[in-house]
Structures are given as C-alpha cells and as structure tokens.
Motif scaffolding. Structure first.
Motif, mmCIF file in Angstrom:
data_model
loop_
_atom_site.group_PDB
_atom_site.id
_atom_site.type_symbol
_atom_site.label_atom_id
_atom_site.label_comp_id
_atom_site.label_asym_id
_atom_site.label_seq_id
_atom_site.Cartn_x
_atom_site.Cartn_y
_atom_site.Cartn_z
ATOM 1 N N LEU A 126 -17.353 -2.897 5.899
ATOM 2 C CA LEU A 126 -16.061 -2.350 6.362
ATOM 3 C C LEU A 126 -16.074 -2.125 7.881
ATOM 4 O O LEU A 126 -16.928 -1.391 8.406
ATOM 5 N N ASP A 127 -15.139 -2.802 8.546
ATOM 6 C CA ASP A 127 -14.965 -2.539 9.982
ATOM 7 C C ASP A 127 -14.113 -1.270 10.120
ATOM 8 O O ASP A 127 -13.384 -0.905 9.203
ATOM 9 N N LEU A 128 -14.258 -0.590 11.257
ATOM 10 C CA LEU A 128 -13.477 0.655 11.412
ATOM 11 C C LEU A 128 -12.119 0.390 12.057
ATOM 12 O O LEU A 128 -11.122 1.006 11.713
ATOM 13 N N VAL A 173 -3.993 0.084 7.969
ATOM 14 C CA VAL A 173 -4.795 1.222 7.526
ATOM 15 C C VAL A 173 -6.200 1.067 8.112
ATOM 16 O O VAL A 173 -6.828 0.035 7.902
ATOM 17 N N ASP A 174 -6.661 2.093 8.892
ATOM 18 C CA ASP A 174 -7.960 1.907 9.548
ATOM 19 C C ASP A 174 -9.117 2.145 8.591
ATOM 20 O O ASP A 174 -8.934 2.606 7.462
ATOM 21 N N LEU A 193 -11.738 4.154 8.382
ATOM 22 C CA LEU A 193 -12.089 5.473 7.850
ATOM 23 C C LEU A 193 -11.140 5.870 6.725
ATOM 24 O O LEU A 193 -11.559 6.469 5.736
ATOM 25 N N GLU A 194 -9.849 5.516 6.855
ATOM 26 C CA GLU A 194 -8.861 5.834 5.821
ATOM 27 C C GLU A 194 -9.183 5.058 4.522
ATOM 28 O O GLU A 194 -9.114 5.608 3.423
ATOM 29 N N VAL A 195 -9.562 3.773 4.724
ATOM 30 C CA VAL A 195 -9.924 2.948 3.569
ATOM 31 C C VAL A 195 -11.107 3.585 2.840
ATOM 32 O O VAL A 195 -11.087 3.737 1.614
ATOM 33 N N LEU A 196 -12.115 3.998 3.626
ATOM 34 C CA LEU A 196 -13.298 4.641 3.049
ATOM 35 C C LEU A 196 -12.924 5.901 2.269
ATOM 36 O O LEU A 196 -13.400 6.128 1.157
ATOM 37 N N LYS A 197 -12.017 6.685 2.873
ATOM 38 C CA LYS A 197 -11.583 7.931 2.214
ATOM 39 C C LYS A 197 -10.939 7.629 0.859
ATOM 40 O O LYS A 197 -11.241 8.277 -0.147
#
Lengths: 148, 630
Positions: free
Chosen positions: A65-67, A72-73, A75-79
């Motif tokens: 995952l790139d930041l 949707v950036d 970190l949001e995807v990770l969240k």
C-alpha cells in the motif's frame, strides 16, 4: 490450492511497472492485482464499485500500500481494512517514498505490519521487493480465513 | 457671627462689668446714706416733736398753775366758796364775775377750751366756763384726785361726757394759809397737739406724724385721714412696736397700706406712741434717681464701648476683609492678584506673608503645571510604548501565525519533495537499469557508460533530497533537552565509522567524561556528521588521527574535533557551513555539502556557535559550544 494474490495499491504507472519488474526479477510469480487509487483498492477488497460481485473468498495474501494516493489516501485505506472484520487480519505492507516520522508512526498505529521506503536505487528496490515477498508469501503463515 | 459684632459684644460686656460693679456699689452706698439720712431725719423729728409735746404740756400746766396763784382769783374764790347757793343772786353774780374776770381771760388765750373749779370735798363742779359742767361731780377724775395735791396733767383720754378726746390739767388753789380752796381743772385745747404733729411736715410730701394711744386709737388726725382721732384703731408694725415700749425704725406698711419708713417712739409720760413716717417712695426717691442715673450711665458706657469695639473691629477687620477678598481671588485662580501693602502691625505682617505665599503658590503652580505637562508627556510616551507593545505583540502573534503557516507549508513541501521528487528519480534509475539489463548486449561501451552516469547522478540526486529532508527535519523537530553522555556517543559513532571503513587506519582519541545537555538525537547527528567528515578528509593519510575533546574558549566550554586531514583554506572558512557549499571536488571527497549546514543549525538551536580553524594540508579543527543549562 489457488496461488497467493498480491494487491498493489499504487497510482504511479512507472512505479507499478518497476514493482512488477522487481517481482519478476525476484522470481515471484504470484498473481498481482493493481488498484490505482484508494477507492479502487477498497472496491476490490469489499466487492463494491467496479469490482461488484467479485468472489470475496479470494482475498490477497499481502497488500502493498502506497500512502500518497488519489481519492482515498493510503492511511484511510488502512484504517478501513482494519475496521472491517473480513479484512482486519490481512497483512499490509506500507511501500512508499516517504520517510517522514509522522507517516511511519501513523502507519504502525493504524495496524500496518511493515513499513518499507522505496529506494531510488533500482537494485536496492528489487532487493527490498524480493525480500518482502519472500517473507510474506513464503515464510509467513497467513492468518485464518474470515474473521472471528 | 461677624468679628465686628463679636468685638462690639465683647467690649460691651467688658464695659458692663465695671459699670455694674461701680453702679451697684454706689447705688448701695447712696441707698445706705439716704436711708440713714431719712432715718436720722425721722428720729430727730420724733425727738423734736416729743420735746415740743413736753414743752406744750409743761407750758399748759405752768400756765394753769400761774393762773391758779392769782390772789384776786383766790380771794374771790374763797368768798364765793363761803356761800354756796346757786339760787342766791349774789352768789351767781360772784360766779359770773369769777368767770368773766378770770377764767374767760384764760380761755381767750386759746390754750384751754374749758376751765372748771371743783370743790375739793366732793369734786362738785362749782364754776365752769361750760355751764353744762356746773353742778356735776367729777370726784373720780384723775385731774381732780391728783390735782388736789399738786398740778397734774391727765393724759389724753376719751371724755365720755364730751364724747371727745380730752386732756385735762388739774391744779390746787390754796388760800393764804395754804388751805385747799378748790381744784382748778383746765381742758387743754388738743388742737395744739395736732399743730405740733403737723409742724414741719409740709417740707415733705408724705411725711406724717401722729399720736396713737395705748388702745391703738389715733389721737391726732394723720395727714391723710379725716375724723380718725379716737375713732380708728391702728395696728401697724411701728405702732405695735411702740406699744411694746420699744423705740426704733421700721420699714412697713402704714395705716393706708403704703410702704413707709417709720420712726416709732413710746412717750411714757403721755402714754402715747409718737409715729413719724414717710413714704418709702419719697424717701428713697433720690436712690431711684441715682439708680436711674447709674443705669443710664451704664447703658451709655456700654453703647460707647460697643461703638468702640465696632470701630476697632472695623479697623482690624478691614485689612482682614481685604485678605479674605485676596484669598477668594486666589481661590478663583487669579494668582496675579496683589494685595495692597498694609501697616506695620501684625495684620500688615500677615498681609505681606500672604502676598509671599501667593507668589510662592504661583511659582509652585507654574512648576506644577510644568510637572503636569511633563507627566502628561510621559504618560503619552508610555501610552505610545504600550500601544507599540500591543501592536508589537499583535505583530508577533501575526508573525508567529505566519511562521506556523510557513512551517506547515514547509512541511507540506518537504512531504511533497520526499514523495514526489523521489518517484521520478526512482523511475529514471529503474528504467536505466532495465535498459542496461534488457538491452545491454545491444549497446556499445559508450552507451553503457552513459547509462551508468545517468544512474549515478540519479542516485546522487536521491541522496541530496534525503539530506535536504534531514536538514529540514533538524530545523523543525521538537527538542527534548536532557543530559547526554557525549563520550559514549562519540565512541559508538567511532566504532560504526571504523566498521564502515574497514580498509582505513583511523585512530580515534576521545576525551573521557564529556557531557552536555541537549537533544540526544540532534547531538548524535552533530557528532556523526563531524566525525564522518574527519574520516572522509583524512582518507589520503596513511593513518587518520581524529581527536574529540573539550577546551576553554573566551570563558566558555567548547568542544572540538581535530583531525590530521587535508585541511582547508581559511579564506573560505565562511563558506564551510553553508548548504551545498563544498570546498573540495566531488571526485576527491564525495558529499552533498549539507552536513555542516545541518551541524550549524543544530548548534544554533542549542544556543551555541560553531567555527573552524584550518590550513590546507595541515588538518582542521572544528569547535562548537552549547548553551550551558544549569
């Protein structure tokens, strides 16, 4: 047994191709799914949007995952991944150009499994990609399917 | 109360005290004198009247006695007595002749009202000038009883037969052989008493003398009464005292209830009270006159004193009023008002002192005004400073906000640089590598060399970006100031550098016990950069000698790092700490030219400074200080 899938979330076509080349160089033949922005990655993971109706039983073994992403950036995807019980155990490796402390800290806080900075030197990049895939795809024992 | 009124009153009151005292004393004195005079007069009047009374009685008695000794009377009487027959014409004629020849003569003298001849044996009135008396017996009358043996005056009494007050003198008539022939009784004319009492009283308006008998009845008519004699009783203080046989003087109310001064006297021979009185009002009139005069004088003196007081008060208060006027003028801030000079007295002194005071007040006010002006100016200046401070604070706040925004922008910029600048570099390097790998066999030696240059420059650019980011991070990161063991830190770095340069012979000399306070990570960057530099610039030497220690520079503790490297030209010393400033060729000593700039920034953030000494070929010494925290 279906071969293990890698989900690459990356918007830079050059980086996508370099990553593919690096994977090839590292002799990793796993299926690579590319999502070019955060929304597409989420659609793929949850079977929505352009990926509606996808068999959700097939989840990637690891997500690169790139930041810095359009829409949707990272970190949001990770969240969102960590918030959904279907995806919360998926290994997520942050693969980004940033070396900013705040980015590193935020990623781990949100439950990233690894943080790798993309080096400028291609040989180093190949090395990094190869080693991370070796670890996640071969050595690592994946989490049980589904949630608890 | 005004001063003039006060002084007038005081003067008046002061004048009244002696006036009153003198007035009272003289009044008392004159009253005593006048009273005494009156008393003396009354007493002497009484004495005089008693003497007159006595003389009159004695005269009456003597006259009767002399009369009784007339020989022809005696002879005629003896003859008449021989035959007593009222019917006898001769006898009657004889009686007539006695009356006409003798008795009538005496009656005519006015001294006696009635004369009788009484027979010694039985008191029969033989012959009387009053025919009604004849042939009556008066044997019990005192004038007869006592008159037989000698002249006797019977005091005033109420004569029953006469129904009048009477006083009768009896005296014996004797023949040649001293035989008692008859008793001659003469009723005295009491008008004489009244005359004696009235005598001299006309000199005073109310002086009154009268006689009162032992039965409290008037004997003579008082001056202000009519028909009082033996008809009215009197019980005044004077009468009662006299009846108690006392003589004296009294202040009492008389028979008319008028207050009088009275002298009373008991005349024992006559058994009468002799009273002489005078109205107190008249007697004391001179006193009242004196009193009036004294009072008038007192009032006059008091008024005069009041006038004097008013005048002197006016004289005193005129300058005072001028002073008051001046005070009011000055009170109205008319400080130029001048007070006309007054006399040489205390008031004059006061006026002059007042003038001086006004002058000083004026001076004071002038300096006060100046002071006030100065204060105002100062306040204005302070206000200006305050305003400036406020605007300064405002500007500081604005500038801080701007700086924060700039910092944010810088962060965002750094972030972008970190992400976006590196991605294309990675592409260039990656695809150059791909070209070499995939098409290497089709490229000649020259092309290989070119592509290698591309990759080399690309990677250098990557390092430049990384160093730039480091520099910016050094500037932005938050500091945590703690004690740091520099000796241990330097030793760790030295070991790492030795490890990274296995082919080099380097001798590190690190002074033991080096300590500092500061941010551990940032101090680590300083030491690493400087030791790394020394390692780099000692590479031409067979043995690199690098020393890290501590010294004293201008009273401050300074750390130094000395090496035996290539050194530098002091002419370029200024350029050493600038970003991207390099004093050596890249081919000789690789580097980005950011290391010392980073060091300088960290040292500045620690409140210290950094400088270097060196000479080309003779090595270099870098010094740095850190802000000492207690």
């Amino acid at each position: 047994m279906k071969s293990k899938t890698i989900l690459l979330v990356e918007d830079n076509p050059s980086d996508i191709d370099l990553t593919k080349r690096a994977l090839a160089k590292g002799r990793i033949a796993n299926e690579l799914v590319v999502a070019e922005d955060g929304q597409e990655a989420l659609d793929f993971l949850f079977g929505t949007g352009s990926h509606a109706g996808r068999d959700l039983a097939l989840m990637p073994t690891v997500i690169l995952l790139d930041l810095k992403l359009p829409k949707v950036d990272g970190l949001e995807v990770l969240k969102r991944i960590r918030a959904d019980k279907r995806t919360k155990r998926l290994p997520v490796v942050i693969l980004t150009s940033s070396r900013e402390e705040q980015d590193i800290a935020a990623s781990y806080d949100l439950g990233a499994n690894s943080y790798i900075r993309k080096p400028v030197d291609f040989s180093q990049f190949v090395e990094a990609v190869a080693s991370l895939n070796l670890y996640w795809l071969v050595l690592n024992e994946p989490p049980p399917k589904g949630g608890c | 109360m005004r001063l003039t009124a006060k002084l007038s009153l005081v003067f008046m009151l002061l004048s009244m005290i002696p006036t009153s005292v003198v007035g009272y004393l003289s009044f008392r004195n004159s009253r005593l004198i006048i009273e005494q005079e009156t008393i003396n007069h009354l007493l002497s009047t009484n004495i005089h009247k008693q003497a007159e009374l006595d003389r009159w009685v004695q005269d009456s008695a003597r006259d009767l006695e002399i009369f009784s000794k007339r020989p022809d009377l005696r002879d005629q009487l003896v003859a008449a007595m021989a035959s007593h027959d009222p019917t006898d014409a001769q006898h009657v004629a004889m009686h007539r002749s006695i009356i006409e020849d003798h008795l009538s003569q005496l009656i005519e003298g006015g001294e006696f009202l009635e004369l009788s001849l009484l027979r010694p044996v039985d008191g029969l009135v033989l012959i009387s000038t009053d025919q009604k008396e004849e042939e009556k017996y008066r044997e019990n009358q005192a004038y007869f009883v006592r008159g037989k043996s000698g002249t006797y005056v019977q005091n005033v009494y109420y004569s029953m037969p006469l129904d009048l007050p009477a006083m009768t003198v009896g005296t014996p008539i004797r023949d040649k052989k001293e035989n008692l022939v008859a008793v001659l009784a003469g009723r005295v004319n009491l008008a004489a008493l009244s005359r004696i009492m009235e005598h001299g009283r006309h000199l005073r308006q109310t002086e009154d003398s009268y006689l009162v008998n032992s039965f409290n009845f008037f004997v003579t008519e008082p001056r202000f009464g009519k028909d009082y004699a033996l008809k009215r009783a009197i019980h005044t203080e004077g009468v009662e005292a006299a009846l108690a046989h006392r003589d004296g003087i009294g202040f009492y109310a008389n028979y008319r209830d008028v207050p009088v001064i009275g002298a009373y006297h008991w005349v024992p021979e006559r058994e009468l009270c002799l009273i002489t009185e005078i109205n107190q009002l008249e007697a004391l009139a001179p006193i009242y006159a004196v009193q009036k005069k004294i009072f008038g004088l007192g009032v006059g003196v008091a008024l005069l004193a009041a006038l004097l007081g008013w005048l002197s008060a006016f004289t005193i208060t005129r300058p005072v009023r001028r002073l008051v006027g001046a005070t009011e003028e000055i009170g109205r801030s008319n400080l130029d008002y001048t007070l006309a000079a007054s006399g040489r007295d205390e008031i004059g002194d006061l006026s002059r002192a007042f003038g001086r005071m006004a002058q000083r007040l004026k001076d004071t006010l002038v300096s006060r005004d100046e002071l006030a002006r100065e204060v105002a100016e100062r306040e204005q200046a302070e206000e200006e400073i305050r305003r400036l401070n406020e605007s300064l604070e405002q500007r500081v706040l604005e500038r801080t906000a701007q700086l924060e925004i700039a910092n944010k922008e810088l962060e965002a910029f750094s972030y972008s640089v970190s992400h976006d600048l590196r991605a294309p570099l990675r592409g260039i390097d990656g695809w150059s590598a791909a070209l070499l790998e995939d098409y290497g066999d089709k490229l000649d030696e020259q092309a290989h060399q070119y592509l290698s240059r591309v990759r080399e420059q690309t990677q250098h650019m990557g390092r430049l970006i990384d160093d730039l980011l480091k520099l910016s991070r050094v500037t932005r990161s938050e500091m945590q100031v703690i004690p740091v063991d520099l000796e241990a830190m330097a030793n760790r770095i030295a070991a790492r550098l030795q490890e990274e340069n296995p082919h080099r012979r380097i001798k590190f000399t690190i002074q033991p016990g080096l300590n500092a306070t500061g941010d551990k990570d940032l101090l680590g960057i300083i030491l690493f950069n400087m030791l790394d530099n020394s390692v780099k610039f000692t590479s031409p030497r067979p043995e690199g000698r690098i020393e890290f220690g501590q010294t004293e520079e201008d009273g401050r503790r300074a750390f130094f790092i000395r090496d035996n490297g290539v050194g530098f030209d002091m002419a370029y010393a200024q350029k050493l700490f600038g970003a991207f400033q390099r004093l050596h060729k890249s081919s000789e000593f690789p580097g980005t030219g950011i290391g010392l700039a980073t060091v300088q920034r960290i040292i500045h953030r620690h409140g210290g400074c950094v400088w270097a000494n060196g000479q080309v070929g003779q090595g270099a010494t870098f010094y740095f200080t850190l802000k000492e925290t207690a």
